[in-house]
Design a protein around this motif. Structure first.
Motif, short mmCIF file in Angstrom:
data_model
loop_
_atom_site.label_atom_id
_atom_site.label_comp_id
_atom_site.label_asym_id
_atom_site.label_seq_id
_atom_site.Cartn_x
_atom_site.Cartn_y
_atom_site.Cartn_z
N ARG A 43 0.83 -1.20 0.00
CA ARG A 43 0.00 0.00 0.00
C ARG A 43 0.86 1.25 0.00
O ARG A 43 0.49 2.28 -0.58
CB ARG A 43 -0.91 -0.02 1.23
N THR A 44 2.03 1.18 0.63
CA THR A 44 2.95 2.33 0.63
C THR A 44 3.37 2.69 -0.79
O THR A 44 3.44 3.87 -1.15
CB THR A 44 4.19 2.02 1.49
N PHE A 45 3.66 1.68 -1.61
CA PHE A 45 4.02 1.97 -3.00
C PHE A 45 2.88 2.68 -3.72
O PHE A 45 3.10 3.65 -4.47
CB PHE A 45 4.37 0.67 -3.75
N ARG A 46 1.65 2.22 -3.51
CA ARG A 46 0.51 2.85 -4.19
C ARG A 46 0.37 4.31 -3.76
O ARG A 46 0.05 5.19 -4.58
CB ARG A 46 -0.76 2.05 -3.92
N ARG A 47 0.60 4.58 -2.48
CA ARG A 47 0.54 5.97 -2.02
C ARG A 47 1.64 6.81 -2.66
O ARG A 47 1.39 7.94 -3.11
CB ARG A 47 0.66 6.03 -0.49
N LEU A 48 2.84 6.27 -2.73
CA LEU A 48 3.94 7.02 -3.31
C LEU A 48 3.76 7.20 -4.82
O LEU A 48 4.15 8.24 -5.38
CB LEU A 48 5.26 6.33 -3.02
N ARG A 49 3.18 6.23 -5.48
CA ARG A 49 2.92 6.39 -6.91
C ARG A 49 1.91 7.51 -7.14
O ARG A 49 2.07 8.32 -8.07
CB ARG A 49 2.40 5.08 -7.51
N ALA A 50 0.89 7.60 -6.29
CA ALA A 50 -0.05 8.72 -6.39
C ALA A 50 0.65 10.04 -6.10
O ALA A 50 0.36 11.07 -6.74
CB ALA A 50 -1.23 8.50 -5.43
N GLU A 51 1.56 10.04 -5.14
CA GLU A 51 2.32 11.25 -4.85
C GLU A 51 3.18 11.64 -6.03
O GLU A 51 3.28 12.83 -6.37
CB GLU A 51 3.19 11.04 -3.60
#
Length: 290
Positions: free
Chosen positions: A162-170
């Motif tokens: 989930r951290t990757f998905r957040r950073l990709r959105a960032e």
């Protein structure tokens, strides 16, 4: 026994990083690796924590047959101040008998000239290989070349989180904001408020995709032509901002926000946006304007 010192953010550790470490181990008895930005929150610029980067480097070195008993790691916090950062490096190294390993490829490598007491051991530059481009490829779904197998495996596992998905959105939001601000007068300017009283500091949680959920000092951007407030402390390190170069004018005043226990906040630098934890520490240690 000569100690080789290698400083970098290693975001992520790529082939040239590992080759430099292996070369240093061939020429020197011991290697000290200082992974930088160890106290900053995860962001598209610093996606992996210091322990994660150390594990990736150790695995890559082991895969190349290195003797890990000769390698030591000391994560290095950011200070957004050259003199304070250099002092921290000297404390971490702990000896004048050291050799500084690295290659001066651009302005981010200028620190190699800050330690005249240490011998320089220049590493070759690998044209076209830099971690910034690797992060861009990683977050946009393109192939990520020039990674050791162990690093590639770690990044593949991280991609499922989930951290990757957040950073990709960032990452997407940062690129969009840079496009929106194309042609803006730089550096961008903001005013922030640092209010500390009764063992608490007043902070605000970020809600947008850039730095979502992180604490920040309350504030706002200054309008074009608006003068910064008098008496503000200025924080303008070139690397402090994620989107575009920015300068923070910080006032010791109440700007709203939520009361957070000060001791709790000071103990959690990786829960703060950009350099806001460093600003808080600096103001509490030296409240007078420079």
């Amino acid at each position: 026994m000569t100690l080789a010192v290698y400083i970098g953010r290693f975001q992520p550790p790529h082939r040239a990083h590992v080759d430099t470490m292996l070369s240093a181990l061939e020429r020197h008895a011991r290697l000290l690796v200082l992974p930088g930005s160890a106290d900053l929150a995860r962001s598209v610029k610093n996606p992996w924590s210091a322990p994660e980067r150390v594990r990736m480097i150790r695995a890559a070195l082991a895969g190349a047959g290195a003797d890990l008993r000769r390698v030591r790691f000391a994560p290095l916090p950011d200070e957004f101040d050259a003199a304070l950062w250099a002092a921290g490096v000297r404390v971490a190294v702990g000896t004048p008998d050291a050799v500084l390993v690295g290659c001066e490829k651009d302005a981010t490598s200028s620190y190699l000239r800050w330690f005249p007491e240490w011998e320089a051991d220049s590493a070759p530059v690998t044209p076209g290989l830099n971690a910034t481009d690797l992060r861009r490829a990683y977050f946009t779904g393109e192939p990520v070349p020039d990674l050791p197998d162990a690093v590639w495996a770690a990044l593949g596992a991280f991609r499922q989180t989930r951290t990757f998905r957040r950073l990709r959105a960032e990452y997407t939001a940062v690129q969009a904001e840079r496009s929106r601000l194309a042609g803006a007068t730089l550096p961008l300017r903001e005013v922030r408020h640092c209010h500390v009283a009764g063992g608490h500091v007043w902070l605000r949680r970020r809600t947008g995709p850039i730095g979502r959920g992180l604490w920040e000092l309350p504030g706002r951007w200054l309008d074009l032509g608006e003068s910064p407030p008098p008496g503000a402390r200025v924080f303008g390190h070139p690397s402090r901002s994620l989107v575009l170069p920015g300068v923070a004018h910080v006032l010791l005043s109440d700007g709203g926000g939520e009361a957070v226990p000060l001791a709790w906040a000071l103990a959690r630098p990786r829960q703060f946006f950009e350099d806001h934890h460093v600003i808080l520490r600096r103001l509490l240690g030296s409240p007078a304007a420079p």
